[in-house]
Design a protein around this motif. Structure first.
Motif, PDB file in Angstrom:
ATOM      1  N   UNK A  96       1.649   9.451  18.837  1.00 11.06           N
ATOM      2  CA  UNK A  96       0.256   9.044  18.758  1.00 11.06           C
ATOM      3  C   UNK A  96      -0.515   9.231  20.067  1.00 11.06           C
ATOM      4  N   UNK A  97       0.039   8.714  21.180  1.00 16.79           N
ATOM      5  CA  UNK A  97      -0.744   8.748  22.418  1.00 16.79           C
ATOM      6  C   UNK A  97      -0.924  10.178  22.928  1.00 16.79           C
ATOM      7  N   UNK A  98       0.090  11.021  22.679  1.00 17.17           N
ATOM      8  CA  UNK A  98      -0.020  12.420  23.072  1.00 17.17           C
ATOM      9  C   UNK A  98      -1.095  13.111  22.250  1.00 17.17           C
ATOM     10  N   UNK A  99      -1.090  12.805  20.958  1.00 14.38           N
ATOM     11  CA  UNK A  99      -2.064  13.414  20.059  1.00 14.38           C
ATOM     12  C   UNK A  99      -3.476  12.949  20.397  1.00 14.38           C
ATOM     13  N   UNK A 100      -3.578  11.659  20.775  1.00 17.66           N
ATOM     14  CA  UNK A 100      -4.902  11.088  21.041  1.00 17.66           C
ATOM     15  C   UNK A 100      -5.661  11.895  22.084  1.00 17.66           C
ATOM     16  N   UNK A 101      -4.935  12.497  23.026  1.00 13.75           N
ATOM     17  CA  UNK A 101      -5.586  13.280  24.071  1.00 13.75           C
ATOM     18  C   UNK A 101      -6.156  14.586  23.522  1.00 13.75           C
ATOM     19  N   UNK A 102      -5.693  15.010  22.345  1.00 14.52           N
ATOM     20  CA  UNK A 102      -6.110  16.299  21.817  1.00 14.52           C
ATOM     21  C   UNK A 102      -7.094  16.209  20.667  1.00 14.52           C
ATOM     22  N   UNK A 103      -7.337  14.984  20.178  1.00 12.69           N
ATOM     23  CA  UNK A 103      -8.266  14.872  19.056  1.00 12.69           C
ATOM     24  C   UNK A 103      -9.416  13.938  19.426  1.00 12.69           C
ATOM     25  N   UNK A 104     -10.533  14.138  18.768  1.00 13.41           N
ATOM     26  CA  UNK A 104     -11.661  13.226  18.883  1.00 13.41           C
ATOM     27  C   UNK A 104     -11.906  12.631  17.517  1.00 13.41           C
ATOM     28  N   UNK A 105     -12.211  11.332  17.460  1.00 10.17           N
ATOM     29  CA  UNK A 105     -12.404  10.686  16.174  1.00 10.17           C
ATOM     30  C   UNK A 105     -13.715   9.914  16.183  1.00 10.17           C
ATOM     31  N   UNK A 106     -14.513  10.094  15.147  1.00  7.52           N
ATOM     32  CA  UNK A 106     -15.709   9.273  14.982  1.00  7.52           C
ATOM     33  C   UNK A 106     -15.632   8.623  13.608  1.00  7.52           C
ATOM     34  N   UNK A 107     -15.521   7.302  13.619  1.00  8.85           N
ATOM     35  CA  UNK A 107     -15.608   6.565  12.356  1.00  8.85           C
ATOM     36  C   UNK A 107     -17.057   6.110  12.226  1.00  8.85           C
ATOM     37  N   UNK A 108     -17.742   6.581  11.167  1.00  8.92           N
ATOM     38  CA  UNK A 108     -19.167   6.287  11.036  1.00  8.92           C
ATOM     39  C   UNK A 108     -19.516   4.820  11.104  1.00  8.92           C
ATOM     40  N   UNK A 109     -18.612   3.953  10.616  1.00  7.72           N
ATOM     41  CA  UNK A 109     -18.968   2.541  10.557  1.00  7.72           C
ATOM     42  C   UNK A 109     -18.237   1.695  11.587  1.00  7.72           C
ATOM     43  N   UNK A 110     -17.534   2.340  12.524  1.00 12.16           N
ATOM     44  CA  UNK A 110     -16.848   1.601  13.579  1.00 12.16           C
ATOM     45  C   UNK A 110     -17.232   2.211  14.902  1.00 12.16           C
ATOM     46  N   UNK A 111     -17.101   1.446  15.959  1.00 10.52           N
ATOM     47  CA  UNK A 111     -17.570   1.968  17.228  1.00 10.52           C
ATOM     48  C   UNK A 111     -16.438   2.131  18.238  1.00 10.52           C
ATOM     49  N   UNK A 112     -16.524   3.203  18.992  1.00 12.59           N
ATOM     50  CA  UNK A 112     -15.599   3.447  20.101  1.00 12.59           C
ATOM     51  C   UNK A 112     -16.221   2.977  21.409  1.00 12.59           C
TER      52      UNK A 112
END
Lengths: 286, 271, 314
Positions: free
Chosen positions: C84-100
């Protein structure tokens, strides 16, 4: 046009009272229904009350044992055990903590929808709260009490007037608590959020209402001042003292009367504050 | 320290900085809550004083001996509550989707949740608890030996680790039972209340479960006995006070295992 | 190798159904039911389906939030949950109803915190931020706390936050939900611009099919956990027989019995002065050349909403 005429006809005074009672009843029932849907949270809450019942009960019994024959605060062991277990049950009935519905609605602006209803906001919150209290009497008051009765000797009241007086006292405690919670929440009309006042209320109510220890453990002058000058003892300590017959009947009656005075004044104060707030809202929204 | 660890540490520090910055936008609220927390801790200690005032001794212990126990317990609890206490909001994190947002970041989930929401308003509690401990140590007649000095340092730290584990364990419950409501506080706040009084106050199976099976007896009561040089009326040997770090490590191990299982369960069920 | 691979991907949820007054029965519901999909580098794909079809569940399995019940999933060559943590560096995620983003902090601070969290070198961060600020017009509200931003402004912030570490895949879960028309346009043109580069793979779920029409060459439709369509929008129209329509206004009434091979007369209105044809196999010219006294004409493209509605109902 006959149908329309029938609807706008003048309502007699008796009809008005009847309608109000029906509305109040329906609102209360909605409060009861709403809380009966939180079934799992109710079970979890009753369990928690039971654990704290054990903790407090053992401590107070150790206090009596250590007092060597004298009765601390004027209580016998079975009275103290009852004080603790009934107190744990009543805690949720009078709902000392965790009610932020009004301040949430003020903050989100939903409160304007409440103001459009033909029911006064204070009544609009009081009626469902009594329904909630009724639900709590059945599902949060009885379970810890039953466990307490299983493991400890509890005090059984002997006077015929005690139980009706206790019921009345719970009613005043609930109404008084709702009024204070209403006032604390209503600070959100003026402050941005009611978190500060809420924290103060949560902290002080437990100790001052007699949840942490019976207020009679305090020096007399302090206990009497609290009783007369603040509404807090009326939220928990008074109904408990009435049930375990800590005082002779005249004083039992006087304590409940004092509670009634406090509950009524707080409710009136809540209505006044609400009126002030509405005037402010109107002034601001044009 | 190698470059990678340094980088990771920097990442966690950044999270903490974000939390501190957030507070500056609510200065007044923060001040009120800071002082309310101060008041809260003071009231906890006052409660114990009032209870002792109503009697001569509680389970054979005097007021100042009781004060030593409540201060050890409250210092350990205050440290744990400060560092980990906000994890009891896990159900909000799950409900609002914060948990998902945390899981798509390149950091471990638990430290992220803790640092994003570190309850700095609880900082003054540490000061009050520490002050009460100093008063308790000075009022009791303690014969200081090297081992007792070590114990004095170890006991609050072990208490903090122990309570932190209880916080994490109670919070993990919500992974399986989202509607568990206030159940977790039976063990966190309940545990604090339990350890505020000498163990002989309690009786029967309730005492056996809380004091020994769950280990709450080793947070304040046993170390206090060892510091005071008093024999345990319940018969445990005097070195039992020195077991508190061991009990804390075992609890931490359990908490880690259950938390991991909880995350795994969350991942297989969603919210 | 494909950037995203799903092989027989499956996710079951256990739900408790009320059975009688006190009894509850466990029932296993497949949310994603054996999905096989691959996405190549640089591809922009729309992932749509009715509520509860399994869109978000798939996205959660791709981002490492949910563990699949069975099957295989690889993103950027990694297994999402264990790595997971390795992948997290390579992907971007936008959840329309949640905030980063940090609710109480200005956007600027959230961005700089994210730089540390994703360990991005300062110059790379500055470069990407500059590009997003220009394309998304962030400058007006860089110093406003997130809680005071409008939904459209916040979404622009979320998009930036998801891109600052230079991911090779961007997952968007309903990025235009609740936005007004202008903000929707801004988000779409930004994503279109990103897609031009050809490096970024983009997978988006949405309920607004205009997003898909504007952005995605490829459309995947999922229903009840299974893929029911995978291909271009044109292929979808061809498959469901949706055709262009021709509407003509005439100076004289349309003669009775008027017919052109390959065109179907759908309706006549206004005393036969207006007619609508569906162009099944023929073109506009064939119909027009048969008509006398033509005053005006218009051609209506097939409506993707209709097609998809048909698909969901099937």
């Amino acid at each position: 046009m006959d149908g329309l005429d029938a609807r706008v006809r003048w309502i007699s005074a008796g009809g008005w009272v009847r309608n109000s009672v029906t509305t109040f009843g329906a609102l209360s029932w909605s409060g009861f229904r709403r809380y009966s849907t939180y079934r799992q949270a109710t079970i979890a809450g009753a369990f928690t009350n039971t654990v704290f019942g054990f903790l407090r009960c053992y401590v107070l019994l150790a206090v009596v044992a250590g007092a060597g024959g004298s009765a601390p605060g004027g209580y016998r062991p079975d009275q103290l055990a009852t004080f603790v277990w009934v107190g744990q049950g009543l805690l949720t009935v009078v709902a000392l903590w965790g009610w932020t519905e009004l301040s949430d609605r003020i903050r989100s602006g939903d409160i304007t929808a409440d103001l459009l209803r033909p029911v006064h906001p204070v009544i609009g919150f009081l009626a469902p709260d009594l329904g909630r209290a009724g639900h709590a009497m059945l599902f949060r008051f009885l379970p810890p009490l039953a466990v307490g009765a299983l493991f400890f000797d509890l005090y059984v009241p002997g006077r015929p007037c005690t139980i009706p007086l206790f019921a009345l006292s719970i009613l005043f405690a609930t109404v008084g608590s709702l009024a204070i919670r209403y006032l604390v929440n209503a600070t959100a009309y003026w402050l941005h959020d009611a978190r500060g006042p809420m924290t103060l209320w949560t902290l002080s109510s437990g100790v001052l209402a007699g949840l942490s220890f019976p207020l009679r453990f305090l020096p007399d002058w302090l206990a009497i001042t609290l009783w007369i000058a603040t509404p807090f003892p009326g939220l928990l300590q008074t109904p408990l003292d009435v049930l375990i017959e800590r005082d002779p009947p005249p004083r039992q009656l006087a304590l409940v009367a004092l509670q009634a005075v406090w509950a009524t004044s707080l409710l009136v104060l809540a209505v006044l504050v609400q009126r002030r707030a509405e005037r402010r809202l109107v002034a601001h929204c044009g | 320290m190698n470059a990678k660890t340094k980088e990771l540490l920097g990442a966690y520090l950044a999270l903490l900085r974000g939390q501190v910055h957030s507070l500056t936008s609510y200065r007044a609220s923060f001040a009120v809550e800071l002082f309310s927390n101060l008041g809260g801790t003071t009231l906890d200690v006052l409660t114990v004083l009032v209870v002792f005032r109503a009697t001569r001794s509680v389970a054979g212990f005097s007021l100042i001996e009781g004060l030593l126990m409540v201060s050890l317990s409250s210092l350990g609890f205050a440290m744990a509550d400060f560092a980990v206490g906000n994890i009891d909001r896990l159900k909000n994190y799950v409900r609002t989707g914060t948990m998902d947002a945390v899981l798509v970041r390149p950091l471990a989930a638990l430290p992220q949740l803790l640092l994003m929401d570190l309850p700095l308003r609880k900082a003054l509690r540490l000061v009050v608890s520490g002050a009460v401990l100093v008063v308790a140590l000075r009022s009791n007649d303690i014969v200081w030996t090297p081992s007792r000095v070590v114990l004095l340092v170890l006991a609050p730290v072990a208490g903090a680790v122990f309570f932190s584990s209880i916080f994490v364990l109670s919070a993990s419950l919500t992974f399986w039972w989202i509607d568990s409501g206030e159940l977790g506080s039976s063990f966190t706040y309940g545990g604090r209340d339990f350890t505020a009084y000498p163990v002989p106050v309690y009786a029967g199976w309730f005492r056996a479960v809380f004091a020994y099976a769950m280990g709450f007896g080793f947070v304040a009561y046993q170390p206090a006995l060892a510091l005071l040089g008093r024999a345990d009326p319940l018969g445990l040997p005097s070195w039992a006070g020195f077991l508190s770090p061991l009990v804390a490590v075992v609890a931490a191990f359990f908490a880690a295992v259950v938390w991991r299982a909880g995350i795994r369960h969350y991942r297989s069920t969603g919210s | 190798m494909s950037l995203i691979q799903m092989h027989n991907l499956r996710k079951d949820f256990t739900v408790r159904v009320k059975a009688g007054r006190f009894r509850r029965e466990k029932r296993i519901v497949p949310a994603v039911n054996g999905v096989n999909l691959t996405f190549e580098r640089g591809e922009m794909a729309g992932y749509i389906g009715p509520n509860g079809a399994g869109k978000s569940t798939t996205l959660k399995m791709l981002t490492g939030v949910l563990t699949p019940s069975s099957g295989d999933v690889r993103v950027c060559g990694l297994q999402p949950v264990p790595q997971r943590t390795k992948l997290a560096l390579q992907i971007g995620v936008v959840f329309g109803q949640r905030s980063q983003l940090w609710w109480d902090l200005p956007l600027r601070d959230s961005f700089s915190l994210l730089r540390h969290i994703y360990r991005v070198p300062a110059d790379a961060h500055a470069g990407r931020l500059k590009r997003c600020r220009e394309l998304l017009d962030l400058d007006d509200f860089m110093d406003t706390p997130v809680r005071q931003l409008s939904l459209g402004q916040r979404m622009r912030g979320e998009l930036t936050a998801a891109l600052l570490h230079g991911p090779s895949v961007l997952f968007l879960d309903e990025p235009t939900i609740g936005l007004d028309v202008v903000s929707k346009q801004a988000v779409r043109s930004f994503l279109a611009e990103l897609g031009q580069g050809g490096d970024l793979t983009l997978v988006l779920t949405t309920h607004d099919l205009a997003d898909i029409e504007r952005l995605c060459r490829r459309l995947v439709v999922i229903d009840h956990g299974s893929v029911v369509h995978d291909g271009t929008i044109e292929a979808l129209h061809a498959r469901y027989g949706s055709h262009r329509r021709l509407v003509v206004d005439l100076d004289v009434p349309l003669p009775e019995g008027f017919a052109v091979p390959g065109a179907e007369l759908l309706s006549v209105e206004a005393d036969r002065h207006r007619a609508t044809f569906e162009l099944v196999t023929t073109q506009v010219g064939a119909v027009v050349s048969e008509l006398t006294a033509l005053r005006d004409l218009s051609v209506v493209e097939p409506d993707i909403e209709d097609v998809v509605a048909k698909l969901y109902r099937a």
